[in-house]
Design a protein around this motif. Structure first.
Motif: not given
Length: 398
Positions: A391-395, A323-332
């Motif tokens: 942990l799952d982190v999404e920005v 939706a026009g937004r940049a998303v960063l996801s880091v899962r470990n």
């Protein structure tokens, strides 16, 4: 135009309190409305009670036949005509006197009611402003030592109640911020004092040892140098945290995928040492903000995912645009984290029991820096504990 037509009141004549202003406003409104009502009433009474002319003034005397029939009139005697004229003059004089008396008495009544309205306006204004005075005295009494106090205004849901609730909400946020600030200062002082104490102890031990050799001095110097580097990293993290909380001074376009690719090079030695598997999927994800701070955000998330992982674990990194937004996801992968303690990880100097880093380079500031940088970019950070551990982190950037 309205500003030009507004009368200018000298500064010395302006009411200095809201109560006086409301009282003056009530008095002026009553005076204007009362004057209009008096004028309308005077005109209606004057029209309804106009002087009635005597029947015999200029006409004659005789039977009146309805239906259009003919009739005859006899001329009035001179004495009767003079009497009729005097009666007309007397009726006109009496009507004028009555209207004058009505006007004077109405004016007196209006003046009396103006005084009454000013008194009532003063009392009503005081009644209306009483909650404001209570709130003002309470707010003046609240300081950093008793910021836990609240206005707690009771009553119907009106504008004053909404104002009091808004102030209470503000005081609650201030209390939370002050508490976090105090904890941060205490933790930062502890983190900075510990290496200084250790350095002092190492140097004192070496200097008081009369059998110390060049090798021992060298070993002590290397340990002190390592501690100094650790302090330098801590200070740099604190400065980054302060910069993120201050906000952005400039904004420019950057690709979140490129920053992620650059940040993936830094933890490579730790990844190889732990045997971690890195899975990346980074299509272009354009965003706007400070590229240096955004790169630090990505680097801290990757460092957290690697540092608190398990041997042979996995790290998944991805960028996308939704939706026009940049998303960063880091899962470990990693140790199991209680879901109710995830939010604590984003507080400065917070470390959960059993979640131990693989080296001594961490200070518990990584995720708090991520939160501060995300807030500076108006981005949202969501984190979830994985049931199997990690942990799952999404920005999401705006």
């Amino acid at each position: 135009m309205l500003t030009l037509l507004r009368p200018r009141v000298p500064a010395g004549l302006r009411p200095r309190t809201v109560r006086l202003r409301l009282t003056a406003l009530y008095g002026v409104l009553f005076a204007v409305s009362g004057a209009i009502l008096l004028g309308v009433t005077y005109l209606l009474v004057r029209h309804a009670t106009g002087p009635r002319r005597v029947l015999y003034r200029t006409g004659g005397i005789g039977p009146v036949v309805s239906g259009g029939g003919a009739f005859t009139q006899q001329p009035l005697p001179p004495d009767l005509q003079r009497l009729s004229t005097r009666l007309d003059a007397e009726v006109t004089r009496q009507h004028a006197a009555q209207m004058h008396a009505l006007l004077v008495q109405s004016g007196i009544a209006l003046a009396i009611m103006m005084v009454v309205s000013v008194v009532l306006g003063w009392l009503v204004a005081g009644r209306v402003l009483r909650p404001l005075r209570t709130m003002t005295s309470t707010i003046q009494r609240i300081s950093a030592r008793n910021v836990h106090e609240r206005l707690a205004v009771e009553g119907p849901r009106d504008e004053l109640k909404d104002l009091a609730d808004t102030v209470d909400g503000l005081l609650g946020r201030l209390e939370t911020a002050l508490g976090a600030h105090k904890r941060f200062v205490a933790n930062a002082a502890h983190e900075l004092r510990t290496p200084l104490t250790l350095e002092h102890a190492l140097l004192e031990e070496t200097l008081t040892d009369r059998t110390a050799t060049l090798a021992s001095f060298r070993a002590t110097s290397e340990r002190v140098l390592a501690i100094s580097e650790q302090q330098e990293r801590l200070l740099e993290a604190l400065l980054t945290l302060a910069t993120g909380e201050r906000g952005l001074e400039r904004r420019e376009r950057f690709d979140l995928a490129e920053l992620t690719g650059q940040a993936l090079l830094a933890p490579r030695p730790q990844v190889d040492r732990l045997g971690l598997r890195i899975e990346t999927r980074t299509p272009p994800a354009p965003a706007a903000g400070d590229p240096a701070l955004a790169e630090r955000l990505v680097a801290n998330l990757l460092d957290n995912a690697v540092r608190y992982n398990v041997p042979g674990g996995r790290v998944e990194v991805g960028t996308t645009t939704e939706a026009g937004r940049a998303v960063l996801s880091v899962r470990n992968t990693g140790p199991v984290i209680p879901p109710d303690r995830v939010a604590d990880l984003f507080e400065p100097f917070q470390r959960l029991a059993g979640r131990i880093a693989r080296d001594d380079g961490g200070h518990g500031l990584g995720l708090s820096i991520v939160r501060a940088i995300a807030a500076a970019h108006d981005a949202t950070v969501t984190a979830h504990a994985r049931p199997e551990g990690g942990l799952d982190v999404e920005v999401r950037f705006p």
